[in-house]
Design a protein around this motif. Structure first.
Motif, mmCIF file in Angstrom:
data_model
loop_
_atom_site.group_PDB
_atom_site.id
_atom_site.type_symbol
_atom_site.label_atom_id
_atom_site.label_comp_id
_atom_site.label_asym_id
_atom_site.label_seq_id
_atom_site.Cartn_x
_atom_site.Cartn_y
_atom_site.Cartn_z
ATOM 1 N N GLY A 84 8.201 -0.005 6.247
ATOM 2 C CA GLY A 84 6.981 0.154 5.468
ATOM 3 C C GLY A 84 5.928 0.977 6.176
ATOM 4 O O GLY A 84 4.941 1.401 5.562
ATOM 5 N N SER A 85 6.121 1.237 7.459
ATOM 6 C CA SER A 85 5.132 2.026 8.193
ATOM 7 C C SER A 85 5.109 3.480 7.733
ATOM 8 O O SER A 85 4.217 4.235 8.119
ATOM 9 N N SER A 86 6.038 3.850 6.879
ATOM 10 C CA SER A 86 5.991 5.199 6.313
ATOM 11 C C SER A 86 4.722 5.403 5.486
ATOM 12 O O SER A 86 4.315 6.538 5.255
ATOM 13 N N VAL A 87 4.097 4.318 5.082
ATOM 14 C CA VAL A 87 2.841 4.420 4.331
ATOM 15 C C VAL A 87 1.762 5.106 5.177
ATOM 16 O O VAL A 87 0.863 5.734 4.637
ATOM 17 N N PHE A 88 1.873 5.023 6.488
ATOM 18 C CA PHE A 88 0.897 5.694 7.355
ATOM 19 C C PHE A 88 0.948 7.214 7.186
ATOM 20 O O PHE A 88 -0.063 7.896 7.351
ATOM 21 N N LEU A 89 2.131 7.745 6.870
ATOM 22 C CA LEU A 89 2.240 9.182 6.622
ATOM 23 C C LEU A 89 1.473 9.576 5.358
ATOM 24 O O LEU A 89 0.897 10.664 5.287
ATOM 25 N N VAL A 90 1.454 8.694 4.389
ATOM 26 C CA VAL A 90 0.698 8.963 3.159
ATOM 27 C C VAL A 90 -0.799 8.984 3.468
ATOM 28 O O VAL A 90 -1.528 9.863 2.995
ATOM 29 N N TYR A 91 -1.248 8.031 4.276
ATOM 30 C CA TYR A 91 -2.658 8.022 4.675
ATOM 31 C C TYR A 91 -2.995 9.280 5.485
ATOM 32 O O TYR A 91 -4.062 9.867 5.309
ATOM 33 N N ALA A 92 -2.096 9.689 6.368
ATOM 34 C CA ALA A 92 -2.340 10.897 7.170
ATOM 35 C C ALA A 92 -2.449 12.121 6.269
ATOM 36 O O ALA A 92 -3.330 12.966 6.463
ATOM 37 N N ALA A 93 -1.575 12.215 5.270
ATOM 38 C CA ALA A 93 -1.634 13.352 4.356
ATOM 39 C C ALA A 93 -2.931 13.339 3.553
ATOM 40 O O ALA A 93 -3.545 14.391 3.327
ATOM 41 N N ALA A 94 -3.353 12.163 3.131
ATOM 42 C CA ALA A 94 -4.606 12.070 2.375
ATOM 43 C C ALA A 94 -5.794 12.478 3.240
ATOM 44 O O ALA A 94 -6.694 13.194 2.788
#
Length: 113
Positions: A84-94
Motif C-alpha cells: 500500500g505504500s505505493s500511495v506515496f508515489l501518488v502523493y509525490a506526483a500530486a
C-alpha cells in the motif's frame, strides 16, 4: 462569505490524506500479518506526514525537490513491507505539480508514472 470559502480551501490538501487508508489493507487482509506489520504502517505514516505538510507549505523549489525525493524513497522502502505504500508515489506526483517551471513538473510526474 468568500472568507469562509478560503478557509475551507486551506484544509483541502489534508482531505486527501484519507488515501493513507491503503496502507491498512495489507495487514488487515493478510492472515500472516503480525504486530510488526501494524507497527510498520504506523512508522510509514509517521514518516510521511511531516514530509507532506512541509511540502504543502514550501515555496522553495530546491527544498520541494528534496521533499519529493524523500517521499519517493519512502514509497520504495515501504514497498518492501507494505504494498500500500505505493500511495506515496501518488502523493509525490500530486505535489510535483507545484514545481516550476511547468516543464519540470511534467517531467517529474511522467517519471513517477
Amino acid at each position: 462569505m468568500s472568507e469562509n470559502r478560503n478557509r475551507g480551501a486551506r484544509y483541502l490538501p489534508y482531505i486527501w490524506l484519507v488515501y493513507l487508508a491503503a496502507l491498512f489493507f495489507q495487514p488487515a487482509q493478510d492472515p500472516t500479518a503480525g504486530p510488526a506489520d501494524w507497527v510498520a504502517v504506523g512508522v510509514l505514516i509517521a514518516a510521511f506526514l511531516p514530509l507532506y505538510r512541509t511540502a504543502l507549505h514550501t515555496r522553495d523549489q530546491r527544498r520541494m525537490a528534496v521533499l519529493l525525493a524523500a517521499i519517493v524513497l519512502l514509497a520504495l522502502l515501504g514497498s518492501l513491507v507494505n504494498t500500500g505504500s505505493s500511495v506515496f508515489l501518488v502523493y509525490a506526483a500530486a505535489l510535483a505539480g507545484r514545481l516550476e517551471p511547468v516543464r519540470r513538473a511534467v517531467w517529474v510526474i511522467a517519471a513517477l508514472a
